[in-house]
Design a protein around this motif. Structure first.
Motif, short mmCIF file in Angstrom:
data_model
loop_
_atom_site.label_atom_id
_atom_site.label_comp_id
_atom_site.label_asym_id
_atom_site.label_seq_id
_atom_site.Cartn_x
_atom_site.Cartn_y
_atom_site.Cartn_z
N SER A 144 8.75 -23.60 -10.35
CA SER A 144 8.74 -22.37 -9.57
C SER A 144 7.56 -21.50 -9.99
CB SER A 144 10.06 -21.63 -9.76
OG SER A 144 11.13 -22.42 -9.28
N THR A 195 19.19 -13.74 -3.90
CA THR A 195 19.80 -14.81 -3.12
C THR A 195 19.06 -16.12 -3.36
OG1 THR A 195 20.54 -13.26 -1.43
CG2 THR A 195 20.37 -15.59 -0.78
N ALA A 196 17.74 -16.06 -3.34
CA ALA A 196 16.92 -17.25 -3.56
C ALA A 196 17.10 -17.79 -4.97
CB ALA A 196 15.44 -16.93 -3.30
N ILE A 208 13.14 -17.13 2.80
CA ILE A 208 14.12 -16.06 2.68
C ILE A 208 13.34 -14.76 2.67
CG2 ILE A 208 15.95 -15.03 1.30
CD1 ILE A 208 16.56 -17.79 0.17
N VAL A 217 10.40 -17.09 -0.93
CA VAL A 217 10.96 -15.76 -0.71
C VAL A 217 9.82 -14.75 -0.66
CG1 VAL A 217 11.44 -15.28 -3.15
CG2 VAL A 217 12.71 -14.08 -1.40
N CYS A 230 7.17 -25.75 1.97
CA CYS A 230 8.47 -25.11 1.74
C CYS A 230 9.40 -25.50 2.88
CB CYS A 230 8.30 -23.59 1.69
SG CYS A 230 7.26 -23.03 0.32
N ALA A 243 16.91 -10.44 -1.33
CA ALA A 243 16.42 -11.75 -0.91
C ALA A 243 16.03 -12.59 -2.12
CB ALA A 243 15.22 -11.58 0.04
N VAL A 250 12.03 -23.39 -1.78
CA VAL A 250 12.35 -22.14 -1.10
C VAL A 250 11.24 -21.13 -1.32
CG1 VAL A 250 14.01 -20.24 -0.99
CG2 VAL A 250 14.82 -22.58 -1.41
N TYR A 292 20.48 -19.53 -5.16
CA TYR A 292 20.45 -20.80 -4.44
C TYR A 292 19.68 -21.86 -5.23
CZ TYR A 292 19.70 -24.44 -1.09
OH TYR A 292 19.68 -25.67 -0.49
N CYS A 293 18.51 -21.50 -5.72
CA CYS A 293 17.65 -22.46 -6.43
C CYS A 293 18.29 -22.92 -7.74
CB CYS A 293 16.27 -21.86 -6.67
SG CYS A 293 15.32 -21.69 -5.14
N LEU A 306 11.30 -22.59 -6.45
CA LEU A 306 11.19 -21.29 -5.81
C LEU A 306 9.75 -20.80 -5.84
CD1 LEU A 306 12.49 -18.77 -4.54
CD2 LEU A 306 12.94 -17.95 -6.87
#
Length: 142
Positions: free
Chosen positions: A83, A22-23, A109, A8, A105, A19, A6, A26-27, A34
């Motif tokens: 990440s 949220t990322a 986001i 961001v 990716c 954002a 992901v 999720y990760c 990330l």
């Protein structure tokens, strides 16, 4: 559909912070990597018929602030293997799309707007450009 990497876009504004959060959630939940990207854009300005370069001392200040901002984001990423934070220069929308493609990716986001009235306008157009031109899914946070 689970995403494994992901990206961001982060500028420290309220919506980009949402954002990022949220990322991060999720990760962590999906064991995804990330990438947190901040883009610094030192544009030249046209005044009448003259081209004015972005002042070097101001570039240094913006770069220093960007590095501090990314350090804060990196501190929040503890426990997410693979990440990283990335600081790039250039056109924000192009840099986001290029980074997503170069680093394979599979989700972007981005906040719908950024700092201040002028930056909100600019970031709004950035998020719109990313949505319209991305080859991968884009989640816009409001």
């Amino acid at each position: 559909m689970a995403f494994s990497k992901v990206l961001v876009a982060f500028d420290g504004s309220e919506l980009s912070t949402k954002a990022l959060n949220t990322a991060l959630a999720y990760c962590r939940e999906n064991q995804a990597q990330l990438e947190v990207l901040h883009v610094v854009n030192f544009q030249n300005f046209v005044v009448g018929e003259a081209m004015v370069a972005f002042p070097v001392p101001l570039q240094k200040e913006i770069q220093d602030n960007a590095e501090k901002l990314m350090a804060k984001a990196e501190a929040q990423m503890e426990g997410l293997p693979g990440s990283r934070v990335v600081l790039r220069q250039g056109s924000p929308a192009a840099a986001i799309l290029d980074h997503a493609e170069e680093n394979q990716c599979d989700l972007i986001i981005i906040g719908s707007r950024g700092f201040g009235a002028f930056r909100s306008f600019m970031l709004g157009s950035v998020s719109n450009h990313v949505v319209q031109n991305s080859q991968i899914p884009v989640l816009v946070i409001k």
